[in-house]
Design a protein around this motif. Structure first.
Motif, PDB file in Angstrom:
ATOM      1  N   ARG A 185      21.625  -1.334 -36.996  1.00 25.35           N
ATOM      2  CA  ARG A 185      20.269  -1.969 -36.401  1.00 25.35           C
ATOM      3  C   ARG A 185      21.108  -2.150 -34.849  1.00 25.35           C
ATOM      4  O   ARG A 185      20.255  -2.061 -33.654  1.00 25.35           O
ATOM      5  CB  ARG A 185      19.883  -3.121 -37.119  1.00 25.35           C
ATOM      6  N   ARG A 186      22.118  -3.014 -34.793  1.00 28.41           N
ATOM      7  CA  ARG A 186      22.871  -3.533 -33.480  1.00 28.41           C
ATOM      8  C   ARG A 186      23.014  -1.975 -32.711  1.00 28.41           C
ATOM      9  O   ARG A 186      22.598  -1.966 -31.235  1.00 28.41           O
ATOM     10  CB  ARG A 186      23.908  -3.733 -33.764  1.00 28.41           C
ATOM     11  N   PHE A 187      23.473  -0.857 -33.125  1.00 29.75           N
ATOM     12  CA  PHE A 187      23.452   0.424 -32.417  1.00 29.75           C
ATOM     13  C   PHE A 187      22.036   0.855 -31.751  1.00 29.75           C
ATOM     14  O   PHE A 187      21.836   1.052 -30.736  1.00 29.75           O
ATOM     15  CB  PHE A 187      24.242   1.375 -33.163  1.00 29.75           C
ATOM     16  N   ALA A 188      21.155   0.718 -32.877  1.00 31.68           N
ATOM     17  CA  ALA A 188      19.795   1.231 -32.568  1.00 31.68           C
ATOM     18  C   ALA A 188      19.048   0.563 -31.306  1.00 31.68           C
ATOM     19  O   ALA A 188      18.465   0.879 -30.639  1.00 31.68           O
ATOM     20  CB  ALA A 188      18.838   1.358 -33.885  1.00 31.68           C
ATOM     21  N   LYS A 189      19.519  -0.909 -31.448  1.00 32.85           N
ATOM     22  CA  LYS A 189      18.880  -1.755 -30.431  1.00 32.85           C
ATOM     23  C   LYS A 189      19.269  -1.313 -28.907  1.00 32.85           C
ATOM     24  O   LYS A 189      18.771  -1.346 -28.171  1.00 32.85           O
ATOM     25  CB  LYS A 189      19.446  -3.277 -30.769  1.00 32.85           C
ATOM     26  N   ALA A 190      20.633  -1.016 -28.905  1.00 34.77           N
ATOM     27  CA  ALA A 190      21.260  -0.739 -27.693  1.00 34.77           C
ATOM     28  C   ALA A 190      20.744   0.764 -27.316  1.00 34.77           C
ATOM     29  O   ALA A 190      20.552   0.643 -25.947  1.00 34.77           O
ATOM     30  CB  ALA A 190      22.671  -0.832 -27.789  1.00 34.77           C
ATOM     31  N   LEU A 191      20.365   1.586 -28.313  1.00 31.62           N
ATOM     32  CA  LEU A 191      19.931   2.708 -27.731  1.00 31.62           C
ATOM     33  C   LEU A 191      18.594   2.601 -27.309  1.00 31.62           C
ATOM     34  O   LEU A 191      18.146   3.204 -26.082  1.00 31.62           O
ATOM     35  CB  LEU A 191      20.032   3.723 -28.972  1.00 31.62           C
ATOM     36  N   ALA A 192      17.881   1.775 -27.979  1.00 32.37           N
ATOM     37  CA  ALA A 192      16.139   1.737 -27.416  1.00 32.37           C
ATOM     38  C   ALA A 192      16.524   0.915 -26.207  1.00 32.37           C
ATOM     39  O   ALA A 192      15.352   1.374 -25.317  1.00 32.37           O
ATOM     40  CB  ALA A 192      15.564   0.790 -28.426  1.00 32.37           C
ATOM     41  N   VAL A 193      17.359   0.127 -25.881  1.00 29.58           N
ATOM     42  CA  VAL A 193      17.562  -0.555 -24.434  1.00 29.58           C
ATOM     43  C   VAL A 193      17.730   0.478 -23.617  1.00 29.58           C
ATOM     44  O   VAL A 193      17.229   0.492 -22.228  1.00 29.58           O
ATOM     45  CB  VAL A 193      18.412  -1.706 -24.418  1.00 29.58           C
ATOM     46  N   GLU A 194      18.766   1.286 -23.784  1.00 28.20           N
ATOM     47  CA  GLU A 194      18.824   2.288 -22.986  1.00 28.20           C
ATOM     48  C   GLU A 194      17.714   3.272 -22.522  1.00 28.20           C
ATOM     49  O   GLU A 194      17.527   3.697 -21.347  1.00 28.20           O
ATOM     50  CB  GLU A 194      20.122   3.273 -23.396  1.00 28.20           C
ATOM     51  N   VAL A 195      16.869   3.599 -23.442  1.00 30.42           N
ATOM     52  CA  VAL A 195      15.870   4.523 -23.374  1.00 30.42           C
ATOM     53  C   VAL A 195      14.649   3.846 -22.570  1.00 30.42           C
ATOM     54  O   VAL A 195      14.153   4.307 -21.609  1.00 30.42           O
ATOM     55  CB  VAL A 195      15.016   4.549 -24.728  1.00 30.42           C
ATOM     56  N   GLU A 196      14.625   2.446 -22.614  1.00 27.73           N
ATOM     57  CA  GLU A 196      13.850   1.493 -21.929  1.00 27.73           C
ATOM     58  C   GLU A 196      14.157   1.564 -20.407  1.00 27.73           C
ATOM     59  O   GLU A 196      13.532   1.657 -19.600  1.00 27.73           O
ATOM     60  CB  GLU A 196      13.507   0.048 -22.287  1.00 27.73           C
ATOM     61  N   ARG A 197      15.329   1.409 -20.412  1.00 27.66           N
ATOM     62  CA  ARG A 197      15.926   1.477 -18.941  1.00 27.66           C
ATOM     63  C   ARG A 197      15.823   2.747 -18.157  1.00 27.66           C
ATOM     64  O   ARG A 197      15.139   2.567 -17.042  1.00 27.66           O
ATOM     65  CB  ARG A 197      17.620   1.249 -18.961  1.00 27.66           C
TER      66      ARG A 197
END
Length: 300
Positions: A185-197
């Motif tokens: 989940r921690r990895f997925a959150k960072a991935l999602a934030v990168e997508v948002e960026r």
């Protein structure tokens, strides 16, 4: 109904399940038996969470984690302990007869954990769930999906899209069963934030957790937590038009429409394009070496 080497009772086969389409319980069981070769790779050895619609999609439904005590021998089970101290015994749907059996119980949808027995604390896929917050955002969902793919490609993750069967889109990346849910989940959150960026506009893509504060499509990473489930590939959904969660080819994403995939159209689609998710579980990727690329501390 004879399914493989087993007789599976189908009760009230003529009961209407989808009134708008005239589809019966017998139709639902037959659909699942017909697509069993394609759906079972996504279900095998996973705790199966029952959502039972005993009176069709317009009636009340209920959640049932515990498998009925008197279940057939071809339905396996797994004991699960929860942090609260409670425990239950989930069904395991490993074969076409078990699939027909849960469909006969009113399980229109196929909800499973993202981990498999015996390592149920270690998920075997990472999920990004693109969830619209208002009507008319499907074009944004398709746009964001391509950004998710771009980021996953850069991280060396093979990605597989599918319609959720409702209004959103799921993107799965098979991973090795080596990290517990919180780390995935921690990895997925960072991935999602990168997508948002990369999208660069929160009115299009957002990771904002508070529902009231969202405007754009929610790039949801939270489904990577323990005991969360999604409707599997080829699962029917309880929509009026009997939609199905449909695996897609990446080349299809830019123009696809969720309403095109239903109980009635899916067999013909499989005949025409095959299974876009065929073989996806054969070569899972490791996340361990990729944490630093998302500016994360490596898992301990």
């Amino acid at each position: 109904m004879r399914v493989g080497h087993h007789d599976v009772p189908v009760t009230n086969a003529d009961r209407i399940v989808f009134p708008d389409r005239g589809l019966t319980k017998g139709d639902i069981v037959s659909y699942y038996v017909g697509v069993a070769d394609h759906v079972l790779p996504h279900l095998r050895r996973r705790p199966f969470h029952m959502v039972r619609y005993r009176n069709g999609v317009d009636g009340e439904f209920f959640h049932q984690k515990r498998v009925p005590a008197h279940h057939p021998e071809f339905v396996d089970e797994v004991f699960v302990q929860f942090p609260s101290g409670h425990s239950t015994v989930f069904a395991i749907v490993d074969n076409a007869a078990a699939l027909a059996w849960v469909a006969n119980l009113g399980c229109i949808e196929l909800h499973t954990w993202s981990s498999r027995v015996p390592e149920i604390e270690l998920p075997d896929y990472l999920l990004i769930d693109l969830d619209p917050t208002s009507d008319g955002q499907w074009p944004f969902v398709r746009e964001i999906a391509l950004v998710v793919r771009e980021v996953m490609d850069e991280l060396g993750l093979r990605s597989y899209p599918k319609t959720s069967g409702a209004t959103g889109l799921h993107i799965l990346a098979p991973i090795k069963q080596e990290l517990p849910f919180p780390e995935v989940r921690r990895f997925a959150k960072a991935l999602a934030v990168e997508v948002e960026r990369r999208v660069g506009d929160q009115s299009i893509a957002t990771t904002t957790w508070r529902v009231a504060d969202r405007v754009g499509v929610f790039v949801d990473y939270g489904q990577n937590a323990r005991d969360r489930t999604i409707a599997s590939a080829y699962s029917i959904r309880p929509t009026a038009d009997a939609r199905v969660s449909a695996p897609l080819l990446w080349d299809e994403v830019h123009a696809t429409e969720p309403a095109a995939f239903t109980v009635e159209t899916m067999p013909e689609r499989i005949e025409a394009v095959g299974d876009p998710m065929r073989g996806m579980w054969k070569s899972p990727q490791s996340l361990v070496s990729q944490f630093e690329r998302l500016d994360l501390e490596p898992p301990s």
